[in-house]
Write a protein that holds these residues in place. Structure first.
Motif, mmCIF file in Angstrom:
data_model
loop_
_atom_site.group_PDB
_atom_site.id
_atom_site.type_symbol
_atom_site.label_atom_id
_atom_site.label_comp_id
_atom_site.label_asym_id
_atom_site.label_seq_id
_atom_site.Cartn_x
_atom_site.Cartn_y
_atom_site.Cartn_z
ATOM 1 N N TYR A 105 30.947 27.761 31.959
ATOM 2 C CA TYR A 105 31.930 28.814 32.221
ATOM 3 C C TYR A 105 33.158 28.348 32.981
ATOM 4 O O TYR A 105 34.050 29.149 33.248
ATOM 5 N N GLU A 106 33.218 27.062 33.332
ATOM 6 C CA GLU A 106 34.382 26.562 34.059
ATOM 7 C C GLU A 106 35.444 25.988 33.138
ATOM 8 O O GLU A 106 36.569 25.708 33.574
ATOM 9 N N VAL A 107 35.126 25.793 31.872
ATOM 10 C CA VAL A 107 36.054 25.151 30.948
ATOM 11 C C VAL A 107 36.303 26.061 29.756
ATOM 12 O O VAL A 107 35.396 26.400 29.006
ATOM 13 N N ALA A 108 37.548 26.459 29.592
ATOM 14 C CA ALA A 108 37.907 27.283 28.448
ATOM 15 C C ALA A 108 38.198 26.395 27.245
ATOM 16 O O ALA A 108 38.847 25.341 27.374
ATOM 17 N N ARG A 109 37.718 26.832 26.104
ATOM 18 C CA ARG A 109 37.953 26.107 24.849
ATOM 19 C C ARG A 109 38.496 27.045 23.798
ATOM 20 O O ARG A 109 38.358 28.266 23.912
ATOM 21 N N GLY A 110 39.134 26.479 22.813
ATOM 22 C CA GLY A 110 39.683 27.265 21.724
ATOM 23 C C GLY A 110 38.726 27.346 20.558
ATOM 24 O O GLY A 110 38.028 26.380 20.250
ATOM 25 N N TYR A 111 38.676 28.510 19.942
ATOM 26 C CA TYR A 111 37.782 28.738 18.808
ATOM 27 C C TYR A 111 38.583 29.341 17.652
ATOM 28 O O TYR A 111 39.571 30.060 17.871
ATOM 29 N N TRP A 112 38.104 29.064 16.433
ATOM 30 C CA TRP A 112 38.781 29.536 15.229
ATOM 31 C C TRP A 112 37.832 30.291 14.319
ATOM 32 O O TRP A 112 36.649 29.957 14.230
ATOM 33 N N GLY A 113 38.380 31.277 13.649
ATOM 34 C CA GLY A 113 37.645 31.928 12.586
ATOM 35 C C GLY A 113 37.790 31.154 11.288
ATOM 36 O O GLY A 113 38.489 30.140 11.220
ATOM 37 N N GLN A 114 37.175 31.673 10.235
ATOM 38 C CA GLN A 114 37.173 30.967 8.954
ATOM 39 C C GLN A 114 38.408 31.292 8.117
ATOM 40 O O GLN A 114 38.674 30.609 7.133
ATOM 41 N N GLY A 115 39.139 32.299 8.512
ATOM 42 C CA GLY A 115 40.368 32.665 7.810
ATOM 43 C C GLY A 115 40.160 33.770 6.790
ATOM 44 O O GLY A 115 39.073 33.928 6.231
ATOM 45 N N THR A 116 41.217 34.532 6.577
ATOM 46 C CA THR A 116 41.205 35.575 5.565
ATOM 47 C C THR A 116 42.524 35.517 4.801
ATOM 48 O O THR A 116 43.592 35.360 5.398
ATOM 49 N N GLN A 117 42.453 35.622 3.499
ATOM 50 C CA GLN A 117 43.639 35.474 2.653
ATOM 51 C C GLN A 117 44.427 36.772 2.611
ATOM 52 O O GLN A 117 43.872 37.846 2.373
ATOM 53 N N VAL A 118 45.725 36.633 2.822
ATOM 54 C CA VAL A 118 46.659 37.737 2.642
ATOM 55 C C VAL A 118 47.657 37.329 1.568
ATOM 56 O O VAL A 118 48.320 36.294 1.700
ATOM 57 N N THR A 119 47.733 38.117 0.522
ATOM 58 C CA THR A 119 48.656 37.833 -0.572
ATOM 59 C C THR A 119 49.569 39.035 -0.771
ATOM 60 O O THR A 119 49.086 40.157 -0.962
ATOM 61 N N VAL A 120 50.868 38.788 -0.696
ATOM 62 C CA VAL A 120 51.858 39.845 -0.875
ATOM 63 C C VAL A 120 52.599 39.559 -2.174
ATOM 64 O O VAL A 120 53.361 38.596 -2.271
ATOM 65 N N SER A 121 52.349 40.395 -3.147
ATOM 66 C CA SER A 121 52.920 40.149 -4.470
ATOM 67 C C SER A 121 52.943 41.434 -5.279
ATOM 68 O O SER A 121 52.076 42.293 -5.126
ATOM 69 N N SER A 122 53.961 41.534 -6.129
ATOM 70 C CA SER A 122 54.031 42.688 -7.013
ATOM 71 C C SER A 122 53.363 42.378 -8.348
ATOM 72 O O SER A 122 53.311 43.240 -9.230
#
Length: 122
Positions: A105-122
């Motif tokens: 609990y003394e050391v903060a670390r960074g974490y990542w999710g797996q990602g989610t796709q966002v597509t903007v298109s007509s």
């Protein structure tokens, strides 16, 4: 030790809206800053928006006035409301969090999710 799971991505027409959610779980001692990054094909991953545990926010210039980041500390969730979406917003969006865990609990670390796709298109 900390898992981040994103949801809410999808296909939307230009001008439309999406809301991304990210749930943090695991042996979390404390969550600090949380944020959303994105990575488009052939480009580097970039910060979209971030929010501190106290609620202070910052945004990349290209999304100011269109995106809103928020968090629910009780539920260890972070959200990204995306309005007036543009084709250039198309990317994989990743949740990120800085956290400490009970075993270290003394050391903060960074974490990542797996990602989610966002597509903007007509």
């Amino acid at each position: 030790q900390v898992q981040l799971v994103e949801s809410g991505g999808g296909l939307v027409q230009p001008g439309g809206s999406l809301r991304l959610s990210c749930a943090a779980s695991g042996s979390i001692f404390r969550l600090y800053s949380m944020g959303w990054y994105r990575q488009a094909p052939g480009k580097q991953r970039e910060l979209v928006a971030a929010i501190t545990s106290g609620g202070n926010t910052n945004y990349t210039d290209s999304v100011k006035g269109r995106f809103t980041i928020s968090r629910d500390n009780a539920k260890t969730m972070v959200y990204l409301q995306m309005n007036s979406l543009k084709p250039e917003d198309t990317a994989v969006y990743y949740c990120n969090a800085a956290a400490t865990v009970y075993s270290d609990y003394e050391v903060a670390r960074g974490y990542w999710g797996q990602g989610t796709q966002v597509t903007v298109s007509s």
